[in-house]
Write an enzyme that holds these catalytic residues in place. Structure first.
Site, PDB file in Angstrom:
ATOM      1  N   ARG A   8       0.840  -1.202   0.000  1.00 38.87           N
ATOM      2  CA  ARG A   8       0.000   0.000   0.000  1.00 38.87           C
ATOM      3  C   ARG A   8       0.871   1.247   0.000  1.00 38.87           C
ATOM      4  NH1 ARG A   8      -1.184  -2.485   4.930  1.00 38.87           N
ATOM      5  NH2 ARG A   8      -3.367  -2.732   4.376  1.00 38.87           N
ATOM      6  N   THR A  66      -0.501  10.466   2.220  1.00 39.33           N
ATOM      7  CA  THR A  66      -0.704   9.029   2.399  1.00 39.33           C
ATOM      8  C   THR A  66      -1.732   8.787   3.501  1.00 39.33           C
ATOM      9  OG1 THR A  66       1.044   8.837   4.066  1.00 39.33           O
ATOM     10  CG2 THR A  66       1.696   8.577   1.747  1.00 39.33           C
ATOM     11  N   TYR A  69      13.180   7.209  14.291  1.00 43.91           N
ATOM     12  CA  TYR A  69      12.934   7.209  12.841  1.00 43.91           C
ATOM     13  C   TYR A  69      14.003   8.031  12.105  1.00 43.91           C
ATOM     14  CZ  TYR A  69      10.305   7.810   8.462  1.00 43.91           C
ATOM     15  OH  TYR A  69       9.909   7.811   7.150  1.00 43.91           O
ATOM     16  N   LEU A  76       8.592  10.989  22.149  1.00 42.37           N
ATOM     17  CA  LEU A  76       9.681  11.839  22.610  1.00 42.37           C
ATOM     18  C   LEU A  76      10.772  10.972  23.215  1.00 42.37           C
ATOM     19  CD1 LEU A  76       7.727  14.760  24.322  1.00 42.37           C
ATOM     20  CD2 LEU A  76       8.784  14.755  22.049  1.00 42.37           C
ATOM     21  N   VAL A  95      10.978  -8.435   6.121  1.00 44.03           N
ATOM     22  CA  VAL A  95      12.325  -8.107   5.655  1.00 44.03           C
ATOM     23  C   VAL A  95      13.347  -8.067   6.784  1.00 44.03           C
ATOM     24  CG1 VAL A  95      11.541  -6.844   3.624  1.00 44.03           C
ATOM     25  CG2 VAL A  95      11.886  -5.613   5.796  1.00 44.03           C
TER      26      VAL A  95
END
Length: 446
Positions: free
Chosen positions: A216, A387, A352, A295, A261
């Site tokens: 997606r 998205t 991230y 955070l 993965v």
């Protein structure tokens, strides 16, 4: 997700109201459609060097309408400013101000492209200053252009001509609607390698490509774009996304591989699947990724480790398997999806941003390894893309994210896919270890 505001203020009453109130007026961008014209009007190639002459001749050979001198009040589809022989900062004034006189003649969604040399390869301080000046000039100009026009630059390494395949490939990409959401960015052509496609509408014909995280969103858009461009596809995603993955695979006439993965054997399983079905593997797109925002003061082991493992460690392991395989040969291409968060950072995304910064570091360090076998590896760093994930952002925050770039709107998953498809093509064979932002020139970060 549709940006209703952009549609509203693009025409009619909404456009008039926005103008009177001084509200942002994002333009509807010219995005690529097969068979469409490369640009919307004549191309003005400015510059007095042999590279400028050669580039103009190459564009003429594509049956494009090329000008070497400006015609007053003639609407232009693009301006290409060749600055490959700058020796000192003073050399910028004449060509830049000459180009400036034609800026008002640019048509909507026009393109401005500079062709210059990297400052890092300059022979002395004045030359380095002049070359780096192009960077500041181009990025500032990109913030001044309106009506969907963009400005981007091409950096030619020493000895690489403007007519090399990848230099021309980069010109083609930046001129076309494929680069609609790429603004204020540079591509570095490191070698004269590469090959222009026989058919610019099918630049990936005959290639076998793997896309991870393909069920997606951006991954599905990548699959559709690579299929449109002629590639045969193997689509990978986790078993939980199996139904979505199967639908996308059927749509693009590819095969589906349900696989996490982050497994140690993921690389080998991907290779085995591609080789058993198609005999080889030419392209790998590392798109699979997750977010677990928090955070840093509230971050825990699970959130940190899961993001790092899937977003970067899995790519490292898969690349090791690819580099060890004889079936990933010829002119292999790897393209990884990074993020502007890995460049400028983002509150609540230390994990991230670390993972996406890691992707860019991996790309730069892996480039020589792939170059040794005639291949390349590059990254694409998206900004605010429309998205399902961004649709869940609170309205006010989402609106700020959309408008905080030079094009004043969010990008589409297809914008990311277009950049990836270009970097995966033979036309980008001279681009290696680079990071291309697809962010509309987000106003945060370089």
């Amino acid at each position: 997700m549709t940006d209703k505001y952009t549609e509203l203020v693009s025409h009619g009453l909404g456009k008039n109201v926005a103008r009177k109130l001084g509200l942002p007026q994002p333009a509807l961008l010219r995005r690529y459609k097969p068979g469409q014209a490369l640009v919307t009007g004549p191309i003005l190639v400015q510059g007095t060097t042999a590279e400028a002459d050669g580039l103009a001749a190459a564009l003429l050979s594509w049956d494009l309408d090329v000008r070497r001198h400006a015609v007053p009040r003639e609407k232009l589809g693009a301006i290409i400013l060749v600055l490959d022989e700058l020796a000192r900062p003073e050399d910028l004034e004449k060509p830049v101000l000459s180009a400036a006189s034609s800026l008002r003649d640019l048509a909507p969604s026009a393109r401005f492209i500079t062709v210059s040399r990297p400052a890092a390869e300059a022979g002395n301080p004045p030359q380095a200053a002049a070359r780096q000046g192009v960077d500041g000039f181009l990025r500032s100009l990109a913030k001044e252009l309106r009506a969907g026009a963009t400005a981007n630059g091409i950096l030619l390494a020493e000895g690489v001509p403007a007519t090399s395949p990848s230099a021309l490939g980069a010109v083609w990409f930046f001129l076309s609607g494929r680069s609609a959401f790429v603004d204020g960015q540079f591509l570095t052509i490191t070698t004269a390698a590469g090959q222009l496609p026989a058919d610019f509408d099918k630049p990936l014909a005959g290639k076998v490509a793997v896309v991870t995280g393909a069920a997606r969103g951006i991954g599905a858009a990548i699959a559709r774009t690579l299929h449109r461009d002629g590639a045969t596809l193997v689509l990978v995603d986790i078993p939980a996304a199996g139904d979505h993955l199967a639908r996308v695979a059927n749509e693009v006439r590819g095969t589906a591989l349900q696989l996490d993965v982050s497994r140690d054997d993921a690389g080998q399983r991907i290779l085995d699947h591609a080789v058993q079905r198609h005999g080889r593997l030419d392209i790998v797109i590392h798109n699979a990724g997750i977010t677990r925002d928090k955070l840093l003061a509230n971050m825990d082991h699970s959130r940190w480790s899961s993001v790092l493992d899937i977003n970067i460690s899995s790519q490292l392991r898969i690349n090791e398997a690819l580099l060890a395989s004889e079936h990933f040969g010829g002119s292999p291409r790897v393209v990884s999806v990074a993020s502007t968060s890995g460049i400028a950072g983002n509150r609540g995304q230390t994990n991230y941003a670390a993972s996406k910064g890691g992707v860019m570091g991996m790309v730069r360090a892996t480039a020589p390894l792939l170059s040794a076998r005639g291949g390349t590896i590059n990254a694409v760093a998206p900004g605010f893309i429309e998205t399902e994930m961004t649709a869940r952002i609170p309205f006010a925050v989402r609106e700020v994210g959309r408008r905080l770039n030079s094009l004043q709107q969010g990008g589409q998953p297809s914008d990311v896919a277009e950049a990836i498809a270009f970097l995966a093509s033979d036309a980008a064979g001279g681009i290696n270890g680079d990071v291309l932002r697809v962010c509309g020139q987000n106003l945060v970060g370089a």
